[in-house]
Design a protein around this motif. Structure first.
Motif, short mmCIF file in Angstrom:
data_model
loop_
_atom_site.label_atom_id
_atom_site.label_comp_id
_atom_site.label_asym_id
_atom_site.label_seq_id
_atom_site.Cartn_x
_atom_site.Cartn_y
_atom_site.Cartn_z
N TRP A 11 -21.49 4.36 -10.46
CA TRP A 11 -22.03 4.08 -8.95
C TRP A 11 -20.80 3.83 -7.77
CZ3 TRP A 11 -18.98 -0.10 -7.85
CH2 TRP A 11 -18.54 -0.85 -8.65
N LEU A 12 -19.50 4.04 -8.48
CA LEU A 12 -18.32 3.89 -7.63
C LEU A 12 -18.51 5.10 -6.44
CD1 LEU A 12 -15.72 2.30 -7.49
CD2 LEU A 12 -14.55 4.38 -8.24
N PRO A 13 -18.47 4.61 -5.36
CA PRO A 13 -18.84 5.41 -3.88
C PRO A 13 -17.82 6.70 -3.99
CG PRO A 13 -18.80 3.12 -3.29
CD PRO A 13 -18.12 3.11 -4.66
N SER A 14 -18.16 7.85 -3.18
CA SER A 14 -17.15 8.58 -2.81
C SER A 14 -16.37 8.21 -1.50
CB SER A 14 -17.61 10.00 -2.68
OG SER A 14 -18.68 9.86 -1.72
N GLY A 15 -15.23 9.00 -1.25
CA GLY A 15 -14.26 8.84 -0.24
C GLY A 15 -13.51 7.20 -0.06
N ILE A 16 -13.47 6.65 -1.22
CA ILE A 16 -12.69 5.37 -1.13
C ILE A 16 -11.12 5.55 -1.17
CG2 ILE A 16 -14.71 4.25 -2.18
CD1 ILE A 16 -12.98 4.35 -4.86
N ARG A 17 -10.68 4.54 -0.74
CA ARG A 17 -9.05 4.42 -0.89
C ARG A 17 -8.79 3.51 -1.66
NH1 ARG A 17 -7.64 3.99 5.14
NH2 ARG A 17 -6.12 2.82 4.48
N HIS A 18 -7.51 3.59 -2.48
CA HIS A 18 -7.31 2.60 -3.38
C HIS A 18 -5.71 2.61 -3.82
CE1 HIS A 18 -6.51 5.42 -6.77
NE2 HIS A 18 -7.20 6.13 -6.37
N GLY A 19 -5.28 1.75 -4.29
CA GLY A 19 -3.74 1.73 -4.82
C GLY A 19 -2.87 1.14 -3.57
N MET A 20 -1.46 1.13 -4.02
CA MET A 20 -0.56 0.85 -2.91
C MET A 20 -0.23 1.94 -2.13
SD MET A 20 1.29 -1.66 -5.79
CE MET A 20 2.83 -2.11 -5.03
N GLU A 21 -0.66 1.97 -1.00
CA GLU A 21 -0.46 3.41 -0.07
C GLU A 21 1.02 3.75 0.39
OE1 GLU A 21 -4.42 3.67 2.37
OE2 GLU A 21 -3.61 1.54 2.14
N ASP A 22 1.81 2.38 0.26
CA ASP A 22 3.23 2.61 0.61
C ASP A 22 4.17 2.27 -0.36
OD1 ASP A 22 3.05 3.65 3.41
OD2 ASP A 22 1.89 1.96 3.79
N GLY A 23 3.83 2.52 -1.61
CA GLY A 23 4.66 2.35 -2.78
C GLY A 23 4.91 0.77 -2.91
N ASP A 24 6.21 0.63 -3.44
CA ASP A 24 6.82 -0.71 -3.46
C ASP A 24 7.00 -1.40 -2.13
OD1 ASP A 24 8.40 -3.06 -3.85
OD2 ASP A 24 10.27 -1.84 -4.30
N TYR A 25 6.09 -2.37 -1.89
CA TYR A 25 6.05 -3.32 -0.60
C TYR A 25 7.11 -4.29 -0.47
CZ TYR A 25 3.74 -6.72 -3.38
OH TYR A 25 3.26 -7.64 -4.45
N THR A 26 7.93 -4.77 -1.51
CA THR A 26 8.90 -5.98 -1.47
C THR A 26 9.91 -5.72 -0.38
OG1 THR A 26 10.00 -5.05 -3.20
CG2 THR A 26 8.12 -6.28 -3.96
N GLY A 27 10.30 -4.39 0.06
CA GLY A 27 10.97 -4.27 1.00
C GLY A 27 10.67 -4.13 2.49
N HIS A 28 9.29 -4.18 2.58
CA HIS A 28 8.75 -4.28 4.28
C HIS A 28 9.12 -5.39 4.67
CE1 HIS A 28 6.67 -0.77 2.29
NE2 HIS A 28 5.87 -1.14 2.03
N VAL A 29 9.16 -5.20 6.05
CA VAL A 29 9.20 -6.62 7.01
C VAL A 29 7.90 -7.21 6.59
CG1 VAL A 29 9.40 -7.18 9.41
CG2 VAL A 29 10.63 -5.56 8.68
N THR A 30 7.95 -8.71 6.56
CA THR A 30 6.98 -9.16 6.07
C THR A 30 6.38 -10.37 6.96
OG1 THR A 30 7.48 -9.14 3.88
CG2 THR A 30 5.79 -10.75 4.03
N PHE A 31 5.14 -10.19 7.30
CA PHE A 31 4.57 -11.42 8.38
C PHE A 31 3.44 -12.13 7.41
CE2 PHE A 31 5.64 -8.00 11.60
CZ PHE A 31 6.50 -8.86 12.28
N ASN A 32 3.12 -11.59 6.38
CA ASN A 32 2.08 -11.94 5.53
C ASN A 32 2.62 -13.65 5.04
OD1 ASN A 32 -0.29 -12.61 3.90
ND2 ASN A 32 0.79 -11.23 2.21
N ASP A 33 1.44 -14.42 5.17
CA ASP A 33 1.74 -15.97 4.92
C ASP A 33 2.60 -16.62 5.94
OD1 ASP A 33 0.01 -16.08 2.89
OD2 ASP A 33 1.64 -15.47 1.37
N ASN A 34 3.09 -15.86 7.11
CA ASN A 34 3.86 -16.21 8.23
C ASN A 34 5.21 -16.50 7.88
OD1 ASN A 34 4.44 -17.09 10.72
ND2 ASN A 34 4.00 -18.99 10.62
#
Length: 408
Positions: free
Chosen positions: A54-77
């Motif tokens: 039943w999984l739809p077509s045209g979906i996106r998944h995964g970590m689109e920008d790879g290892d996120y631990t080095g990104h400038v982070t605003f998450n959780d302020n």
């Protein structure tokens, strides 16, 4: 009172926060999600070989920008909380050498606002160019956090800009606030979306908004555990996870009202704010005996800010004491429980949908969940929450008793 025995630990914490702050480039002044960098950080999430029919077509998944631990982070302020910590050090310790770090952090948040018409922020932004995308662009993070603009983060960052204006008197921090509010007004949830998903009913906005199209993207998951399932995202607003909200409450009217209030301040009113700002202080300022009895905002760090304790009656204090019984701790419903670890989960495909909107998967999943609302699959059955020691209740009760004693 300053206790010398804590000085070394505090200095170490300050050095850590300062060392973790980015220097130079578009990311200057921001902080990564993790520091120091770890070469073993996850760069992609597994995708099962066998997928539900039943999984739809045209979906996106995964970590689109790879290892996120080095990104400038605003998450959780993250950036806002680090600014608050540094301002506390400036205020209480007289550490004026930290003022440049605060100013660089404020400039980073201001700089990361995206161009109109999508003038918001993401949970994370690229610290450096990658995959043909420029530094400063919104980035994906965990597998249920797609590359997108994020409505509640934008609301938080606009509130941060309000605080930066109060701290500095610089109207530049307010210049593009109307652009951010206009974008938030452009991407509200529809009545149909809220009616067809109970988890969105009390929200005003989707959590994630697609770059370019300005369409809401919603996260889903299939399978029953980490080996036979995964997260994906698409435009379908139904069947979203309960553990990570697909919608958010964003008060654009309040943001607009605050913007108008600040823009309407006279020069003398702005000068008074700037004079009382911790960035304008000379030397250290004694803090109240009971300083952090509640979640402090940046405004609470201004000179003459009202940090009075709440009024607690004798009856309220007695009730807290009686709750101890004969123990030295309080027992309260813990709210969430977890399945005991049973070893690696089986990869046997699961084609059902029982776990899509629940906090936990099968018995191999150790995610916390409300025992009153388990998945509708065997062997789960609803049960009352067990009693335990919860830090939130413990701290709240100690705060109540402290406020009562201080006010007596």
């Amino acid at each position: 009172m300053r206790h010398p025995r804590f000085e070394a630990s505090l200095d170490r914490a300050i050095r850590f926060v300062v060392a973790a702050q980015y220097r130079g480039g578009v990311a200057d002044g921001g902080w990564p999600q993790r520091f120091p960098a770890f070469s073993g950080s996850v760069k992609q999430t597994p995708w099962p070989d066998e997928l539900p029919l039943w999984l739809p077509s045209g979906i996106r998944h995964g970590m689109e920008d790879g290892d996120y631990t080095g990104h400038v982070t605003f998450n959780d302020n993250v950036l806002g909380e680090n600014i608050k910590f540094l301002l506390m050090c400036i205020t209480a310790l007289g550490r004026r050498d930290l003022i440049p770090n605060v100013r660089r952090a404020m400039a980073c948040l201001h700089r990361m606002q995206q161009p109109g018409p999508q003038a918001g922020w993401g949970l994370q932004h690229l610290a450096r160019a990658a995959g043909g995308r420029p530094a400063g662009a919104p980035a994906g993070a965990r597998s249920y956090e797609p590359r997108s603009l994020v409505t509640h983060t934008t609301q938080t960052n606009v509130s941060q800009l309000f605080a930066y204006f109060r701290l500095t008197g610089d109207h530049e921090f307010l210049r593009r606030v109307p652009d951010a509010i206009a974008w938030l007004e452009s991407c509200r949830l529809t009545d149909q979306q809220k009616a067809e998903n109970p988890l969105l009913a009390s929200s005003t906005h989707p959590t994630f908004v697609e770059l370019g199209t300005n369409r809401a993207r919603f996260v889903h998951r299939f399978g029953s555990n980490i080996r036979n399932g995964a997260y994906y995202n698409d435009y379908d607003h139904r069947d979203t996870p309960s553990h990570y909200g697909g919608g958010r409450k964003v008060d654009t009217a309040a943001l607009h009202a605050t913007y108008e209030e600040l823009m309407g301040m006279s020069r003398s009113e702005v000068a008074d704010l700037k004079a009382r700002s911790p960035l304008s202080a000379h030397g250290r300022r004694e803090l109240p005996d009971y300083f952090s009895m509640s979640d402090l905002s940046l405004d609470d760090l201004f000179r003459d800010a009202d940090l009075s304790l709440p009024t607690v009656t004798r009856a309220e204090a007695d009730a807290v004491v009686e709750g101890l019984g004969g123990r030295d701790h309080w027992l309260t419903p813990i709210g969430s429980i977890t399945n005991p670890y049973q070893g690696p989960a089986p990869a046997t495909p699961y084609d059902g949908k029982a776990y899509m909107s629940r906090n936990v998967g099968d018995v191999y999943d150790t995610s916390p969940y409300d025992p009153l609302k388990p998945p509708l699959e065997s062997p789960y059955t609803p049960q009352d929450s067990p009693l335990g020691i919860t830090t939130s209740d413990f701290i709240e009760n100690l705060g109540t008793l402290t406020a009562y004693i201080a006010g007596s």
